[in-house]
Design an enzyme around this catalytic site. Structure first.
Site, PDB file in Angstrom:
ATOM      1  N   ARG A   1      31.255  14.220  40.479  1.00  0.00           N
ATOM      2  CA  ARG A   1      32.034  14.514  41.655  1.00  0.00           C
ATOM      3  C   ARG A   1      33.058  15.641  41.731  1.00  0.00           C
ATOM      4  NH1 ARG A   1      32.728   8.726  40.776  1.00  0.00           N
ATOM      5  NH2 ARG A   1      31.247   7.606  42.175  1.00  0.00           N
TER       6      ARG A   1
ATOM      7  N   LYS B   1      31.495  28.544  50.028  1.00  0.00           N
ATOM      8  CA  LYS B   1      30.458  27.886  50.685  1.00  0.00           C
ATOM      9  C   LYS B   1      29.355  27.776  49.698  1.00  0.00           C
ATOM     10  CE  LYS B   1      30.593  29.216  55.901  1.00  0.00           C
ATOM     11  NZ  LYS B   1      30.174  29.926  56.724  1.00  0.00           N
TER      12      LYS B   1
ATOM     13  N   GLU C   1      25.849  43.291  54.549  1.00  0.00           N
ATOM     14  CA  GLU C   1      26.952  42.204  54.496  1.00  0.00           C
ATOM     15  C   GLU C   1      28.384  43.117  54.393  1.00  0.00           C
ATOM     16  OE1 GLU C   1      26.844  39.299  55.316  1.00  0.00           O
ATOM     17  OE2 GLU C   1      25.234  38.062  54.156  1.00  0.00           O
TER      18      GLU C   1
ATOM     19  N   LYS D   1      37.508  39.198  54.084  1.00  0.00           N
ATOM     20  CA  LYS D   1      36.872  37.833  53.836  1.00  0.00           C
ATOM     21  C   LYS D   1      38.083  36.873  53.511  1.00  0.00           C
ATOM     22  CE  LYS D   1      33.326  34.967  52.621  1.00  0.00           C
ATOM     23  NZ  LYS D   1      31.721  34.608  52.180  1.00  0.00           N
TER      24      LYS D   1
ATOM     25  N   GLU E   1      35.781  26.491  58.441  1.00  0.00           N
ATOM     26  CA  GLU E   1      34.909  27.167  59.493  1.00  0.00           C
ATOM     27  C   GLU E   1      35.087  26.232  60.799  1.00  0.00           C
ATOM     28  OE1 GLU E   1      31.252  29.383  58.825  1.00  0.00           O
ATOM     29  OE2 GLU E   1      30.402  28.595  60.820  1.00  0.00           O
TER      30      GLU E   1
ATOM     31  N   ARG F   1      36.269  31.400  61.061  1.00  0.00           N
ATOM     32  CA  ARG F   1      35.387  31.914  59.821  1.00  0.00           C
ATOM     33  C   ARG F   1      33.687  32.097  60.416  1.00  0.00           C
ATOM     34  NH1 ARG F   1      34.701  29.673  53.688  1.00  0.00           N
ATOM     35  NH2 ARG F   1      32.864  30.900  53.331  1.00  0.00           N
TER      36      ARG F   1
ATOM     37  N   ASN G   1      29.443  35.204  60.275  1.00  0.00           N
ATOM     38  CA  ASN G   1      27.821  35.292  60.447  1.00  0.00           C
ATOM     39  C   ASN G   1      27.623  36.059  61.511  1.00  0.00           C
ATOM     40  OD1 ASN G   1      27.308  33.142  58.637  1.00  0.00           O
ATOM     41  ND2 ASN G   1      28.608  31.674  60.092  1.00  0.00           N
TER      42      ASN G   1
ATOM     43  N   HIS H   1      24.018  36.845  61.535  1.00  0.00           N
ATOM     44  CA  HIS H   1      23.103  35.742  60.759  1.00  0.00           C
ATOM     45  C   HIS H   1      22.539  34.888  61.633  1.00  0.00           C
ATOM     46  CE1 HIS H   1      25.809  37.285  57.836  1.00  0.00           C
ATOM     47  NE2 HIS H   1      25.189  36.639  57.033  1.00  0.00           N
TER      48      HIS H   1
ATOM     49  N   HIS I   1      18.913  34.310  60.181  1.00  0.00           N
ATOM     50  CA  HIS I   1      18.476  33.028  59.510  1.00  0.00           C
ATOM     51  C   HIS I   1      17.299  32.709  60.130  1.00  0.00           C
ATOM     52  CE1 HIS I   1      22.716  31.371  57.954  1.00  0.00           C
ATOM     53  NE2 HIS I   1      22.064  32.626  57.156  1.00  0.00           N
TER      54      HIS I   1
ATOM     55  N   HIS J   1      17.997  38.233  52.362  1.00  0.00           N
ATOM     56  CA  HIS J   1      18.793  37.753  53.434  1.00  0.00           C
ATOM     57  C   HIS J   1      19.575  38.952  53.951  1.00  0.00           C
ATOM     58  CE1 HIS J   1      22.136  35.426  54.955  1.00  0.00           C
ATOM     59  NE2 HIS J   1      22.834  36.237  54.360  1.00  0.00           N
TER      60      HIS J   1
END
Ligand code: NAD
Ligand code: GLY
Length: 366
Positions: free
Chosen positions: A121, A143, A185, A227, A237, A241, A245, A248, A252, A265
């Site tokens: 956990r 993330k 990026e 960032k 987000e 935030r 992206n 993206h 993606h 990527h």
């Protein structure tokens, strides 16, 4: 010279340390959570380059330093690889104080973070990013994820590291194509937040591609500052935030449509930014000159500026279907990050017919 950028998230705050020679320097690793064991998570490419160096640096701090070496590649960002981390943790009898070290690019970082979020956990973890992309983006902000065959980064958690260590020396061995992917990026931070940074990137692109340490250090620091500012305002987000992206949503779809790993990527983000800028222009948010400017900088970074055809029968339809799976979509409505050409971004939808036109204009068959 060493620089530090702070991520301010109350009790989850942490430093991003940027500099040369950090990996082997004992002072880099002082002040981390105390534990009986550390587990370095890395991959078959990075381990022979830096695994022993990091293990030796951690040996004076942790009585046991274990290593797990994963298969390399986006195609291995899976449950199976994640389980190899849990196998190692349980196999070595690691307790809930064990500190994980993510030594590698964004794939290793995202998987190690997810393992750290869920093992017993939650155990502490340190990001030791070794690609430009990971140093300017993926190691920062918490993330973590693995891919699902139906969508990228679909299974994961928000879970912050306790420290990020960006050793500039590791960038010396990054393949050129990967360096360009990292530049995507870096470039994205200009249109969404800081046009003066885009000016600087344009002026220093050759130095960046030649791996000039001062240029790289500045690019990493400024990227992390932007960032950090965004994540500090919107860690999970809820809204803001999502601007990180930019490029993206299309990117993606390129990655999933081509099969993970076919396009890097960062390459998909490069092509995706040009598509997002073109859509912004089609919606009247920015002018043609800005689209051409972004196209130029993406191209000079060594990145693709035309997107691939991912379905010969219905290319735009396939893009739209994949983009509806994007995490920003709401009830099937795709939300795009769009820019105004003056350093500001917004999230909004667009009519399918217009998106189809943009896809048709931006794609070419291989
Ligand atoms: P990657 O992790 O696949 O690394 C690229 C390649 O470089 C790999 O083959 C790797 O083994 C190799 N490599 C790494 N360091 C090296 C070094 N110093 N020398 C030589 N080779 C080295 O890819 P990436 O571009 O670093 O990261 C991409 C991943 O990051 C994607 O999965 C993407 O989804 C994720 N990402 C996450 C976030 C986030 O916020 N968590 C943000 C952006 C991207
Ligand atoms: N890379 C996007 C984000 O961290 O939110």
């Amino acid at each position: 010279m060493q620089q530090t950028v702070q991520i301010a998230l109350d009790e989850r705050s942490y430093p991003i340390v940027i500099g040369a020679g950090l990996l082997g320097s004992p002072s880099t690793w002082q002040g981390l959570p105390k534990a009986h064991a550390a587990l370095i998570v890395t991959n078959t490419t990075v381990d022979p380059l830096y695994g022993a160096q990091l293990a030796a640096a951690l040996a004076p701090i942790y009585p046991q330093v274990h290593r797990v070496v994963l298969p390399d590649g986006e195609a291995f960002k899976t449950w199976e690889s994640l389980n190899l981390i849990f196998d190692a943790l349980l196999g070595h009898g690691c307790d809930r104080k064990t500190v994980l070290f993510a030594l590698g690019g964004g794939v290793v970082g995202d998987m190690t973070g997810f393992a750290a979020a869920s093992y017993m956990r939650g155990v502490p973890f340190v990001q030791v990013p070794t690609t430009l992309l990971a140093q300017v983006d993926s190691s920062v902000g918490g993330k973590t994820a693995i891919n699902h065959p139906l969508g990228k980064n679909m299974i994961g958690a928000f879970y912050q590291p306790v420290r990020v260590v960006c050793d500039l020396d590791t960038l010396k061995t990054v393949p050129e194509r990967e360096l360009s992917a990292g530049l995507a990026e870096v470039i994205k931070y200009g249109p969404i937040a800081d046009m003066a940074f885009l000016d600087w990137i344009e002026a220093n692109l050759d130095a960046l591609r030649a791996r000039d340490p001062q240029a790289l250090a500045h690019a990493i620091r400024r990227s992390c500052e932007i960032k950090a500012d965004v994540v500090g305002q919107d860690e999970r987000e809820a809204g803001l935030r999502a601007i990180l992206n930019f490029g993206h949503t299309f990117g993606h779809a390129i990655e999933a449509g081509m099969g993970y790993g076919a396009w890097l990527h960062g390459e998909a983000v490069g092509g995706g930014m040009v598509m997002a800028a073109r859509l912004s222009q089609a919606l009247g948010l920015c002018d043609e000159a800005f689209v051409q400017r972004l196209h130029g900088v993406v191209s000079r970074a060594g990145l693709p500026t035309v997107a691939p055809v991912i379905d010969a029968a219905d290319n735009a339809g396939r893009y739209l279907a994949l983009m509806r799976l994007d995490k920003k979509s709401e009830a099937g409505d795709i939300k795009f990050v769009l820019v105004n050409g003056q350093g500001q971004a917004q999230m909004r939808g667009a009519p399918d017919a217009l998106v189809r036109q943009v896809i048709d204009a931006c794609c070419v068959a291989a």
